[in-house]
Design a protein around this motif. Structure first.
Motif, PDB file in Angstrom:
ATOM      1  N   THR A 304    -125.847 -25.363 -45.721  1.00 55.43           N
ATOM      2  CA  THR A 304    -125.878 -26.685 -45.090  1.00 55.43           C
ATOM      3  C   THR A 304    -124.504 -27.338 -45.028  1.00 55.43           C
ATOM      4  OG1 THR A 304    -126.451 -27.696 -47.216  1.00 55.43           O
ATOM      5  CG2 THR A 304    -128.271 -27.133 -45.741  1.00 55.43           C
ATOM      6  N   TYR A 305    -123.425 -26.611 -45.278  1.00 50.90           N
ATOM      7  CA  TYR A 305    -122.132 -27.301 -45.138  1.00 50.90           C
ATOM      8  C   TYR A 305    -121.643 -27.192 -43.706  1.00 50.90           C
ATOM      9  CZ  TYR A 305    -118.697 -23.341 -45.937  1.00 50.90           C
ATOM     10  OH  TYR A 305    -117.912 -22.216 -45.873  1.00 50.90           O
ATOM     11  N   ARG A 306    -121.313 -28.365 -43.175  1.00 52.26           N
ATOM     12  CA  ARG A 306    -120.961 -28.494 -41.761  1.00 52.26           C
ATOM     13  C   ARG A 306    -120.320 -29.870 -41.577  1.00 52.26           C
ATOM     14  NH1 ARG A 306    -125.991 -29.881 -42.981  1.00 52.26           N
ATOM     15  NH2 ARG A 306    -127.244 -31.320 -41.729  1.00 52.26           N
ATOM     16  N   ARG A 307    -119.873 -30.166 -40.375  1.00 52.46           N
ATOM     17  CA  ARG A 307    -119.199 -31.452 -40.147  1.00 52.46           C
ATOM     18  C   ARG A 307    -119.668 -32.048 -38.826  1.00 52.46           C
ATOM     19  NH1 ARG A 307    -114.361 -29.784 -41.100  1.00 52.46           N
ATOM     20  NH2 ARG A 307    -114.359 -30.483 -43.287  1.00 52.46           N
ATOM     21  N   LEU A 308    -119.942 -33.343 -38.842  1.00 48.17           N
ATOM     22  CA  LEU A 308    -120.303 -34.090 -37.646  1.00 48.17           C
ATOM     23  C   LEU A 308    -119.279 -35.193 -37.431  1.00 48.17           C
ATOM     24  CD1 LEU A 308    -124.156 -34.497 -38.259  1.00 48.17           C
ATOM     25  CD2 LEU A 308    -123.029 -32.798 -36.808  1.00 48.17           C
ATOM     26  N   ARG A 309    -119.084 -35.559 -36.180  1.00 44.44           N
ATOM     27  CA  ARG A 309    -118.089 -36.587 -35.847  1.00 44.44           C
ATOM     28  C   ARG A 309    -118.768 -37.727 -35.107  1.00 44.44           C
ATOM     29  NH1 ARG A 309    -112.176 -36.555 -34.731  1.00 44.44           N
ATOM     30  NH2 ARG A 309    -111.724 -38.222 -33.230  1.00 44.44           N
ATOM     31  N   PHE A 310    -118.357 -38.949 -35.418  1.00 42.87           N
ATOM     32  CA  PHE A 310    -118.909 -40.143 -34.788  1.00 42.87           C
ATOM     33  C   PHE A 310    -117.762 -40.948 -34.185  1.00 42.87           C
ATOM     34  CE2 PHE A 310    -121.897 -38.682 -37.904  1.00 42.87           C
ATOM     35  CZ  PHE A 310    -123.141 -38.849 -37.300  1.00 42.87           C
ATOM     36  N   GLY A 311    -117.251 -40.448 -33.042  1.00 39.18           N
ATOM     37  CA  GLY A 311    -116.150 -41.093 -32.359  1.00 39.18           C
ATOM     38  C   GLY A 311    -114.891 -41.095 -33.203  1.00 39.18           C
ATOM     39  N   LYS A 312    -114.039 -42.076 -32.949  1.00 33.47           N
ATOM     40  CA  LYS A 312    -112.803 -42.210 -33.719  1.00 33.47           C
ATOM     41  C   LYS A 312    -113.024 -42.945 -35.041  1.00 33.47           C
ATOM     42  CE  LYS A 312    -109.594 -42.264 -29.765  1.00 33.47           C
ATOM     43  NZ  LYS A 312    -108.557 -43.071 -29.057  1.00 33.47           N
ATOM     44  N   LEU A 313    -114.252 -43.419 -35.260  1.00 31.63           N
ATOM     45  CA  LEU A 313    -114.496 -44.228 -36.444  1.00 31.63           C
ATOM     46  C   LEU A 313    -114.692 -43.386 -37.703  1.00 31.63           C
ATOM     47  CD1 LEU A 313    -114.826 -47.033 -37.618  1.00 31.63           C
ATOM     48  CD2 LEU A 313    -117.261 -46.948 -36.998  1.00 31.63           C
ATOM     49  N   LEU A 316    -118.086 -36.853 -40.790  1.00 31.12           N
ATOM     50  CA  LEU A 316    -118.976 -36.685 -41.932  1.00 31.12           C
ATOM     51  C   LEU A 316    -118.997 -35.215 -42.332  1.00 31.12           C
ATOM     52  CD1 LEU A 316    -121.221 -37.637 -43.907  1.00 31.12           C
ATOM     53  CD2 LEU A 316    -122.845 -37.417 -42.002  1.00 31.12           C
ATOM     54  N   SER A 317    -118.377 -34.924 -43.471  1.00 30.76           N
ATOM     55  CA  SER A 317    -118.387 -33.565 -44.011  1.00 30.76           C
ATOM     56  C   SER A 317    -119.573 -33.422 -44.955  1.00 30.76           C
ATOM     57  CB  SER A 317    -117.080 -33.276 -44.768  1.00 30.76           C
ATOM     58  OG  SER A 317    -115.963 -33.392 -43.921  1.00 30.76           O
ATOM     59  N   LEU A 318    -120.415 -32.450 -44.703  1.00 28.54           N
ATOM     60  CA  LEU A 318    -121.650 -32.266 -45.456  1.00 28.54           C
ATOM     61  C   LEU A 318    -121.528 -31.028 -46.322  1.00 28.54           C
ATOM     62  CD1 LEU A 318    -123.609 -33.046 -42.275  1.00 28.54           C
ATOM     63  CD2 LEU A 318    -123.882 -34.411 -44.347  1.00 28.54           C
ATOM     64  N   LEU A 319    -121.792 -31.174 -47.606  1.00 31.81           N
ATOM     65  CA  LEU A 319    -121.519 -30.107 -48.571  1.00 31.81           C
ATOM     66  C   LEU A 319    -122.785 -29.361 -48.981  1.00 31.81           C
ATOM     67  CD1 LEU A 319    -118.940 -31.866 -50.920  1.00 31.81           C
ATOM     68  CD2 LEU A 319    -118.553 -30.662 -48.759  1.00 31.81           C
ATOM     69  N   ASP A 320    -122.605 -28.113 -49.365  1.00 33.64           N
ATOM     70  CA  ASP A 320    -123.633 -27.298 -50.010  1.00 33.64           C
ATOM     71  C   ASP A 320    -123.103 -26.972 -51.406  1.00 33.64           C
ATOM     72  OD1 ASP A 320    -125.326 -25.380 -51.021  1.00 33.64           O
ATOM     73  OD2 ASP A 320    -125.227 -24.041 -49.290  1.00 33.64           O
ATOM     74  N   LEU A 356    -110.476 -32.704 -44.193  1.00 34.40           N
ATOM     75  CA  LEU A 356    -110.021 -34.026 -44.606  1.00 34.40           C
ATOM     76  C   LEU A 356    -108.568 -34.272 -44.176  1.00 34.40           C
ATOM     77  CD1 LEU A 356    -111.584 -34.123 -48.175  1.00 34.40           C
ATOM     78  CD2 LEU A 356    -112.330 -35.451 -46.192  1.00 34.40           C
ATOM     79  N   LYS A 357    -107.738 -33.238 -44.283  1.00 36.69           N
ATOM     80  CA  LYS A 357    -106.325 -33.386 -43.927  1.00 36.69           C
ATOM     81  C   LYS A 357    -106.131 -33.537 -42.426  1.00 36.69           C
ATOM     82  CE  LYS A 357    -101.784 -31.248 -44.556  1.00 36.69           C
ATOM     83  NZ  LYS A 357    -101.039 -30.102 -45.152  1.00 36.69           N
ATOM     84  N   SER A 358    -106.900 -32.808 -41.636  1.00 32.56           N
ATOM     85  CA  SER A 358    -106.698 -32.834 -40.181  1.00 32.56           C
ATOM     86  C   SER A 358    -107.451 -33.963 -39.489  1.00 32.56           C
ATOM     87  CB  SER A 358    -107.137 -31.495 -39.572  1.00 32.56           C
ATOM     88  OG  SER A 358    -108.534 -31.296 -39.751  1.00 32.56           O
ATOM     89  N   ARG A 364    -113.317 -40.972 -43.525  1.00 34.41           N
ATOM     90  CA  ARG A 364    -113.761 -39.609 -43.841  1.00 34.41           C
ATOM     91  C   ARG A 364    -114.920 -39.727 -44.839  1.00 34.41           C
ATOM     92  NH1 ARG A 364    -109.211 -39.766 -41.807  1.00 34.41           N
ATOM     93  NH2 ARG A 364    -108.594 -41.405 -43.254  1.00 34.41           N
ATOM     94  N   LEU A 365    -116.127 -39.562 -44.339  1.00 35.26           N
ATOM     95  CA  LEU A 365    -117.326 -39.624 -45.174  1.00 35.26           C
ATOM     96  C   LEU A 365    -117.666 -38.220 -45.653  1.00 35.26           C
ATOM     97  CD1 LEU A 365    -119.502 -41.944 -42.878  1.00 35.26           C
ATOM     98  CD2 LEU A 365    -117.837 -42.629 -44.628  1.00 35.26           C
ATOM     99  N   VAL A 366    -118.134 -38.119 -46.884  1.00 38.31           N
ATOM    100  CA  VAL A 366    -118.504 -36.818 -47.457  1.00 38.31           C
ATOM    101  C   VAL A 366    -119.919 -36.911 -48.010  1.00 38.31           C
ATOM    102  CG1 VAL A 366    -117.918 -35.000 -49.103  1.00 38.31           C
ATOM    103  CG2 VAL A 366    -116.088 -36.382 -48.068  1.00 38.31           C
ATOM    104  N   GLY A 367    -120.843 -36.169 -47.415  1.00 38.89           N
ATOM    105  CA  GLY A 367    -122.202 -36.062 -47.933  1.00 38.89           C
ATOM    106  C   GLY A 367    -122.215 -35.105 -49.108  1.00 38.89           C
ATOM    107  N   ASN A 368    -122.505 -35.638 -50.300  1.00 39.21           N
ATOM    108  CA  ASN A 368    -122.189 -34.977 -51.558  1.00 39.21           C
ATOM    109  C   ASN A 368    -123.433 -35.056 -52.450  1.00 39.21           C
ATOM    110  OD1 ASN A 368    -120.419 -34.116 -53.804  1.00 39.21           O
ATOM    111  ND2 ASN A 368    -120.559 -36.249 -54.478  1.00 39.21           N
TER     112      ASN A 368
END
Length: 555
Positions: A304-313, A316-320, A356-358, A364-368
């Motif tokens: 389930t680790y993946r990343r979604l983007r919500f515009g320039k705001l 969301l990085s989602l972790l397993d 996170l760096k790029s 930068r939200l992280v689902g943890n």
């Protein structure tokens, strides 16, 4: 535009083996026990037409697409996990309006017993930041109508985002009123489930204050593919869960109880190798059922680790934090600092650091799934420490860390937080579940010298929806334990701004360019299906600060 798409079944790749005899026998037994009451509950025409008993859902919003989900029951005997029931043609329709006068996408697939009659449709070609309505149809029967919403365009200037945030929903411990109250808001772009969407225990075994509010199905601890499918199916009959799935897309990650308590890459505390089959088979079964029953796109290596983007705001990085982790350390010895031990796995940690760096978004939200902030409990009195240790899975003789969370994998945490600091990566917010308490934390680079040591990020932890927290374990009135324990926890952990050890509820995260704010809500009684909801507290982190502060009004 009309898009005619074919559904895929990602779980098929996770377990292509023929069912073991044990699985077939258990499925047959479950069918014999459950088919009769299910048949009695079905509409009279169910013998002739399919029905949608488990609702509809959407998830993982993209600027141009959304993942749709349902499960069709083609016949009374086709209960979840049974392996029974005919192949059934299922179609879907997506429209710009609830009346379906402006249809934008249609398609169909065949639901089969091989995928437990679940259906997924990955719809593309949609407009960004747009509400859509959808439904499924089979054999002349329509599913309920549901709303979903796409993400903003990647380069869009987004004024704000709002997410519901939940975790830890134990069916037997209470009702899912938090889902109902989130569904009633009508203002969510999406909702985040941070793990423990289901629980694996046998009936009466875990977290009910000695009272089963409503029984699991199956009653046994879930081990086989049929078991996991049956448990997911029971959860998806909850009316409050169905209501929230019908109002907004979900973005979900798993934690341990989607598999077994305190699971790691090679086993779990709640798994007995041999007596309960092999961990390899059990993990594969749990993953297959999860991807069949959840509107989640499987990512790298079926995780389930993946990343979604919500515009320039925000992105969301989602972790397993279960598939690749080393086994939990059994004590607070130096093994928690062993650089060969990991909670993320090398590839996932590198992926997270690079993302996170790029990132060029404001936040930068992280689902943890488990708490990243350090948590020392060694100074608690014995009468409070023992139940707290039991809740956290710690040795009850006393220890300074919960080794199931990032405290047990300090080298990974040190590397990640050092990466944030050395690259001047700001506005990072960890969104966390698991611990059955509400927290608002700074995430210090060195907790031992905080606040002299800087904070690298902020963390908002939501409490459990129904799973036991501290007052439930000691069977004390709500608020009594927290009044004593919270000041002591904060005194030993100066980066903790607030902790509520006792109440159940959910969060609402509101993000603007200036701040990310978590509003914490509590429900009145987990055993009451009509429980009310009330605002408890709010905390925010302002842009550029990496620290948390209290604010005195919800958004």
């Amino acid at each position: 535009m009309t898009s005619r798409l074919n559904s895929t079944n990602p779980g098929d790749a996770l377990n292509s083996r023929a069912p073991r005899r044990r699985t077939v026998v258990k499925a047959a037994a479950a069918t014999a026990i459950l088919a009769a009451p299910l048949a009695a509950a079905l509409p009279a025409r169910a013998a002739e037409a399919p029905v949608f008993l488990h609702g509809v859902a959407s998830g993982d919003p993209l600027p141009d697409g959304i993942l749709l989900w349902t499960r069709v029951t083609p016949a009374a005997e086709a209960i979840p996990g049974s392996g029974l029931g005919p192949d059934t043609q299922v179609s879907w329709t997506v429209a710009r309006d609830k009346a379906f006068t402006s249809v934008v996408a249609t398609g169909s697939t065949v639901a089969t017993a091989a995928s437990d009659h679940t259906v997924k449709a990955d719809i593309r070609g949609l407009q960004p930041a747009t509400d859509y309505w959808f439904r499924f149809s089979a054999g002349g029967t329509d599913s309920p109508v549901a709303r979903t919403r796409t993400a903003p365009a990647a380069d869009a200037a987004v004024p704000g985002l709002r997410f519901g945030v939940v975790s830890c929903a134990n069916w037997e411990a209470g009702y899912f009123s938090a889902y109902r109250h989130l569904a009633a808001r009508g203002d969510l772009d999406a909702w985040l489930h941070l793990g423990d969407y289901i629980y694996e225990y046998k009936s009466g075994e875990y977290g009910t204050r000695g009272k089963v509010v409503r029984p699991h199905s199956p009653a046994n601890e879930i081990i086989t593919l049929a078991d996991y499918r049956t448990r997911h199916g029971r959860y998806k009959t909850d009316p409050d869960l169905q209501a929230l799935h019908a109002k907004a897309p979900v973005v979900a990650i798993w934690d341990d109880h989607e598999f077994a308590d305190n699971s790691w890459s090679g086993g779990a505390v709640n798994h007995t190798e041999g007596a309960e089959g092999t961990w390899t088979d059990r993990q594969a079964a749990a993953k297959q059922a999860y991807f069949e029953w959840m509107p989640v796109r499987p990512a790298i290596a079926g995780t389930t680790y993946r990343r979604l983007r919500f515009g320039k705001l925000a992105d969301l990085s989602l972790l397993d934090l279960r598939s690749f982790r080393s086994q939990q350390a059994s004590t607070a010895s130096g093994s928690v600092d062993d650089p060969d031990r990991t909670i993320t796995g090398r590839a996932q940690l590198d992926w997270l650091k690079a993302g996170l760096k790029s990132s060029d978004t404001t936040w930068r939200l992280v689902g943890n799934s488990v708490m990243i902030s350090p948590f020392s409990v060694g100074s608690l009195s014995a009468d409070l420490f023992k139940p707290l240790a039991k809740l956290l899975g710690l040795p009850q003789e006393g220890i300074a860390v919960n080794t199931d969370q990032w405290d047990g994998y300090t080298d990974d945490r040190r590397e990640l937080l050092g990466h944030l600091r050395s690259n001047a990566i700001g506005n990072t917010v960890f969104l966390t579940g698991d611990i059955h308490m509400a927290w608002a934390n700074d995430v210090p680079v060195d907790a031992g010298t905080y606040p002299l040591s800087p904070s690298a990020a902020a963390e908002f932890v939501v409490t459990s929806m129904t799973s036991d927290n501290l007052d439930d374990i000691v069977k004390a009135p709500e608020g009594v334990v927290s009044a004593v324990a919270a000041p002591v926890i904060r005194a030993a952990n100066r980066h903790v701004h607030w902790v509520d050890t006792d109440r159940h509820g959910y969060g609402v995260l509101d993000v603007t360019a200036d701040r990310a704010q978590m509003d914490y809500y509590v429900t009145s009684d987990r055993t009451n299906p009509n429980a009310t909801s009330s605002w408890a507290r709010s905390y925010r982190t302002r842009s550029g600060t990496q620290t948390v502060e209290r604010t005195y009004d919800p958004v």
